[in-house]
Design a protein around this motif. Structure first.
Motif, mmCIF file in Angstrom:
data_model
loop_
_atom_site.group_PDB
_atom_site.id
_atom_site.type_symbol
_atom_site.label_atom_id
_atom_site.label_comp_id
_atom_site.label_asym_id
_atom_site.label_seq_id
_atom_site.Cartn_x
_atom_site.Cartn_y
_atom_site.Cartn_z
ATOM 1 N N LEU A 297 -40.877 37.909 -37.649
ATOM 2 C CA LEU A 297 -39.890 36.841 -37.561
ATOM 3 C C LEU A 297 -40.474 35.545 -38.099
ATOM 4 O O LEU A 297 -41.694 35.327 -38.046
ATOM 5 C CB LEU A 297 -39.440 36.652 -36.112
ATOM 6 C CG LEU A 297 -38.637 37.806 -35.508
ATOM 7 C CD1 LEU A 297 -38.401 37.569 -34.024
ATOM 8 C CD2 LEU A 297 -37.308 37.982 -36.225
ATOM 9 N N LEU A 314 -36.286 28.392 -43.062
ATOM 10 C CA LEU A 314 -36.249 29.596 -42.243
ATOM 11 C C LEU A 314 -36.121 29.255 -40.764
ATOM 12 O O LEU A 314 -36.672 28.253 -40.295
ATOM 13 C CB LEU A 314 -37.495 30.441 -42.489
ATOM 14 C CG LEU A 314 -37.705 30.875 -43.948
ATOM 15 C CD1 LEU A 314 -38.985 31.679 -44.086
ATOM 16 C CD2 LEU A 314 -36.505 31.690 -44.448
ATOM 17 N N GLN A 317 -34.721 33.272 -36.142
ATOM 18 C CA GLN A 317 -33.953 34.522 -36.160
ATOM 19 C C GLN A 317 -34.134 35.289 -37.459
ATOM 20 O O GLN A 317 -33.698 36.439 -37.559
ATOM 21 C CB GLN A 317 -32.463 34.223 -35.974
ATOM 22 C CG GLN A 317 -32.116 33.613 -34.634
ATOM 23 C CD GLN A 317 -32.110 32.101 -34.687
ATOM 24 O OE1 GLN A 317 -32.791 31.504 -35.512
ATOM 25 N NE2 GLN A 317 -31.328 31.469 -33.821
ATOM 26 N N ASN A 318 -34.755 34.666 -38.483
ATOM 27 C CA ASN A 318 -34.910 35.322 -39.773
ATOM 28 C C ASN A 318 -36.056 36.320 -39.743
ATOM 29 O O ASN A 318 -37.180 35.987 -39.372
ATOM 30 C CB ASN A 318 -35.163 34.294 -40.885
ATOM 31 C CG ASN A 318 -33.942 33.466 -41.206
ATOM 32 O OD1 ASN A 318 -33.987 32.245 -41.207
ATOM 33 N ND2 ASN A 318 -32.831 34.116 -41.489
ATOM 34 N N LEU A 319 -35.746 37.553 -40.159
ATOM 35 C CA LEU A 319 -36.769 38.589 -40.290
ATOM 36 C C LEU A 319 -37.330 38.513 -41.712
ATOM 37 O O LEU A 319 -36.572 38.490 -42.685
ATOM 38 C CB LEU A 319 -36.163 39.961 -40.018
ATOM 39 C CG LEU A 319 -37.146 41.110 -39.848
ATOM 40 C CD1 LEU A 319 -37.984 40.918 -38.583
ATOM 41 C CD2 LEU A 319 -36.398 42.447 -39.790
ATOM 42 N N LEU A 330 -36.583 37.692 -47.603
ATOM 43 C CA LEU A 330 -35.763 37.811 -46.398
ATOM 44 C C LEU A 330 -35.493 39.292 -46.193
ATOM 45 O O LEU A 330 -34.774 39.920 -46.980
ATOM 46 C CB LEU A 330 -34.443 37.054 -46.559
ATOM 47 C CG LEU A 330 -34.461 35.546 -46.335
ATOM 48 C CD1 LEU A 330 -33.113 34.946 -46.723
ATOM 49 C CD2 LEU A 330 -34.785 35.215 -44.895
ATOM 50 N N SER A 363 -30.005 37.470 -38.886
ATOM 51 C CA SER A 363 -30.729 36.758 -39.938
ATOM 52 C C SER A 363 -29.793 36.301 -41.048
ATOM 53 O O SER A 363 -29.877 35.161 -41.523
ATOM 54 C CB SER A 363 -31.827 37.668 -40.502
ATOM 55 O OG SER A 363 -32.552 37.025 -41.521
ATOM 56 N N GLN A 367 -28.571 32.217 -42.207
ATOM 57 C CA GLN A 367 -28.712 31.685 -43.561
ATOM 58 C C GLN A 367 -27.373 31.579 -44.309
ATOM 59 O O GLN A 367 -27.327 31.047 -45.407
ATOM 60 C CB GLN A 367 -29.674 32.564 -44.376
ATOM 61 C CG GLN A 367 -31.114 32.497 -43.905
ATOM 62 C CD GLN A 367 -31.721 31.120 -44.084
ATOM 63 O OE1 GLN A 367 -31.290 30.338 -44.942
ATOM 64 N NE2 GLN A 367 -32.718 30.795 -43.275
#
Length: 827
Positions: A297, A314, A317-319, A330, A363, A367
């Protein structure tokens, strides 16, 4: 999902027409929204060979060409393209051909005095490209490099226009159908045609050319249960072969180069997203020849420039995909610009991975980015065919881009392959009980037979083990093993029954209405709710509706996967939303929003979740907003007794009677001295009171604003009692009433309701009504006391009451008050 029939035919023989296939898929649950018959774009257009090119006698920019179009004599065609030349093979639209892309039907004509018998076409005029520079010129051999060009032959196979594309919509649970292979499986099951899946040869790793070490580190195995990284060296970036470009274009994907096109091709074919990194750039970003690919993450402050050129901040929550802990993509959504494949790429790192739907959905939402890859991951990618799709891509890359597989690393926490299937019990009698009678193959009405069930499920790739019962008793039971590619959506018996209905054919189910129908109606609790709603509207309250989801600020039940942070918890009460709505309308000059709401509230006790229905309301503002002239233009706030009277009127319309009791602790939202609890038939119904002065000042509300909250279940129980469902009519008395007054000194701490309750009980059956009409505190009243005066109304149904009738009854009331409260009687 756009499906090319030429591509589909590679896996299953389709003998139906495009229209018939579209209808079959639609009836099976895959709605075909459009059928794009690309064959019509160049119907009648043929291959022509330019025999000569001469300058037009009357125009500098035109040429007069003699073109062999396979007929007895060459055709004379006037052409304005600068790239036309003698000896070139070109597409020619002869007279009578219609070109839909430019809405033109060809006919012989004269251009600047020279007769022209057709048109040499560009790819734009044939609907292949958006714009073209000049006419299209074929190579000396066929566009695929495998067949010789012949004047007069059909150009459509040479341009990929011999295809039909079906644009279909899949349901959210059918992630496996977001691929050509998935639709091929469906078509095979629907038509009975054999299925041929593409081969996926294993490319051996050339140990002698093995370069830098590649390792995989999964920091979050729940979000990424499997990751395969493959290094391929010595690749050559070039355009993809035309057959691949045509198939990608038919699927709505723009061809880029052979490497990127292979990843997109496998995505469309198998539904498995892939990503190719430039290995040299990956090493440069990682700062080391040895690259550790990690999945984690994002951390606060990190950023990434994605392939679309956007610099993205970022969020946690972004993987991410990271190289030596440096973000490079991403995960499951889009790669990074710094490691993208370009014209100078000579070595690759191919990613094939599984990501959990929730992680990718969260994710992508953060975004505001959704791609072909993320849309598939969000629905759930087939975990059983990850390796097969990876090998398919590697084989295509080696074939089309050259190079050698030099290294491969993997991290895999998936279940064992033997656990990728699921065992579900299916009962034939349950199938027929749910689906009902159907039209059988011979046209008669019957039920789905066991043979049909077995045929349908086997066509879907299931295996069945039958036991118990016989066909005569319809007691057959199967143990059904679900294929791995349907592991996510075939979980229960009802799922299998739905598949049987789909493939048996919804059009074969009977549509006759039953012989007998019964009228519908509301359940008693529903009727009671409608009565409450009607009563509150009748006293002038407007019904309001708010979301059940609110912003968390305390002990609310929170959602595991909320859409927005502002709507991530379940409400525990209704008053907050009503106060917000009242304040918003008041601040905008819309006046007082006197309203009520009926809705559910939720709470948690230990590990148990609970919910109940509540009716709540708010009212206040000017007592007579349309009649202010009577008060000299002044605003007169609604008093506590007037607000209470409105609620009592509503309750009276329901035929109920409530008692008011003092509330020792009204909380921080209601006035401590102007709040009462309401009791219905011995149970606390709810609360009513004036909003706290501090809250009123903070929210800039009117001077007197009131709120109430009641348990709807208690109202429903009272309104659905047998004696109220079947009311008995009682005639009005035709005889006059007799009124008597009673006054006494009473302690201040005793509420009026206590006296009324005692007087009603002691007054007997002739006591019709008790009402307080005066209260006095001050001179001549004992300390800590007040003077109360009540009016008691007596009436008999069969006669006019006399003083001799009323006086004993009134004395009973006096005695009861003295005995119960030790009051000092004044009258």
């Amino acid at each position: 999902m756009r499906i090319s029939l030429n591509w589909l035919q590679e896996f299953v023989d389709v003998k139906l027409s495009p229209q018939e296939l579209g209808e079959t898929l639609t009836l099976a649950g895959f709605e075909v929204e459009d059928i794009d018959d690309r064959r019509q774009l160049a119907a009648g257009v043929v291959v022509g060979k330019v025999l000569s090119r001469d300058r037009h006698p009357n125009a500098d920019k035109l040429s007069v060409c003699s073109v062999d179009v396979g007929s007895d004599a060459p055709a004379t065609i006037v052409c304005g393209a600068a790239n036309v030349r003698a000896g070139a093979f070109v597409p020619v639209a002869v007279p009578g051909v219609y070109l839909p892309a430019i809405d033109l039907k060809l006919k012989p004509t004269k251009l600047r005095g020279v007769r022209s018998e057709g048109m040499i076409c560009s790819l734009t005029e044939l609907g292949v490209e958006q714009s073209s520079d000049g006419i299209h010129i074929f190579a000396s051999e066929g566009e695929s490099g495998s067949e010789t060009l012949h004047p007069g032959s059909d150009v459509r196979p040479l341009l990929g226009l011999d295809d039909v594309v079906l644009d279909l919509t899949t349901t959210a649970n059918r992630a496996d159908a977001l691929s050509v292979v998935g639709i091929a499986r469906e078509v095979a099951a629907l038509t009975g045609a054999p299925l041929r899946l593409p081969s996926a040869p294993s490319e051996a790793i050339d140990a002698s050319q093995a370069g830098e070490t590649l390792s995989i580190v999964l920091a979050d195995t729940d979000a990424c249960p499997a990751y395969i990284g493959t290094t391929i060296a010595g690749v050559t970036i070039a355009p993809s072969p035309l057959w691949m470009q045509w198939r990608l274009q038919a699927a709505g994907v723009r061809p880029i180069n052979n490497v990127v096109d292979v990843t997109n091709y496998v995505l469309m074919e198998w539904g498995q997203p892939l990503h190719a990194f430039d290995r040299d750039r990956l090493q440069a970003v990682a700062g080391d020849a040895s690259v550790a690919i990690g999945v984690r993450l994002a951390r606060a402050g990190e950023s990434l420039v994605t392939l679309d050129g956007q610099a993205r901040e970022l969020q946690p929550q972004n993987l991410l995909i990271a190289a030596n802990d440096v973000p490079v993509a991403l995960a499951g959504i889009m790669g990074g610009e710094t490691t993208e494949v370009n014209d100078g790429t000579t070595s690759l790192m191919l990613e094939a991975a599984l990501f959990e739907p929730v992680a990718i959905r969260r994710s992508a939402r953060v975004q505001g980015l959704r791609t072909e890859a993320s849309s598939r991951y969000e629905r759930g990618v087939n975990q059983a065919e990850l390796n097969r799709a990876c090998q398919r891509a590697i084989g295509l890359l080696v074939e089309l881009a050259g190079g050698t597989v030099v290294d491969q690393a993997a991290a895999d926490t998936r279940l064992e392959p033997s656990q990728w299937s699921r065992l579900v019990e299916l009962r034939l009698n349950r199938v027929n009980a749910l689906l009902g009678p159907v039209q059988t193959d011979d046209g008669s009405v019957g039920q789905i037979e066991s043979e049909d069930v077995e045929r349908i499920l086997k066509a879907l790739g299931c295996t069945l083990q039958k036991f118990g019962g016989t066909a005569e008793t319809t007691g057959i039971v199967w143990k059904v093993t679900v294929p791995p590619y349907r592991y996510r959506d075939l979980e229960r018996e009802i799922d299998l029954i739905e598949e049987i209905a789909r493939l048996y054919g919804y059009d074969r189910f009977l549509n006759e209405l039953p012989d007998r129908t019964t009228s519908g109606g509301y359940a008693p609790a529903q009727r009671a709710t409608l009565q409450v709603r009607e009563a509150l509207r009748a006293v002038g309250l407007t019904e309001l509706v708010h979301y059940s989801l609110v912003k968390p600020c305390g002990e609310e039940v929170t959602l595991a996967n909320p859409l927005f942070a502002e709507y991530s918890a379940l409400r525990t009460e209704l008053l907050s939303g009503l106060i917000d709505a009242f304040a918003a309308n008041w601040a905008r000059g819309n006046g007082a929003l006197n309203g009520f709401e009926i809705g559910r509230c939720f709470w948690q006790e230990a590990d148990d979740l609970h919910e109940t229905e509540v009716v709540a309301g708010i009212l206040g503002g000017d007592r007579a907003p349309l009649g202010r002239w009577a008060a000299g233009g002044r605003s007169e706030p609604l008093s506590w007794f007037e607000a209470k009277g409105l609620l009592e009127t509503a309750i009276a319309r329901l035929g109920l009677h409530v008692e008011y009791r003092a509330v020792p602790d009204a909380g921080d939202r209601l006035h401590p001295g102007r709040t009462a609890s309401l009791w219905l038939e011995g149970e606390q119904l709810g609360i009513f009171g004036q909003l706290h002065p501090q809250l009123q000042r903070d929210r800039d509300l009117p001077a007197a604003t009131y709120a109430f909250s009641w348990e709807l279940s208690l109202l429903q129980a009272a309104l659905t009692r047998e004696d109220r469902l079947r009311p008995c009519l009682q005639p009005y008395s035709l005889y006059p009433a007799v009124a008597r007054d009673i006054a006494f000194f009473a302690p201040l701490e005793l509420p009026v309701n206590c006296f009324i309750r005692v007087m009603r009980k002691a007054g007997g059956t002739l006591l019709e009504n008790v009402e307080v009409f005066d209260e006095y505190r001050g001179e001549h009243v004992p300390e800590e006391n007040r003077s109360l005066a009540f009016s008691l109304v007596y009436r008999a149904p069969d006669r006019t009451l006399t003083d001799e009738d009323v006086e004993p009854l009134l004395q009973q009331v006096r005695d009861a008050l003295v005995s119960a409260f030790d009051v000092t009687l004044r009258s």
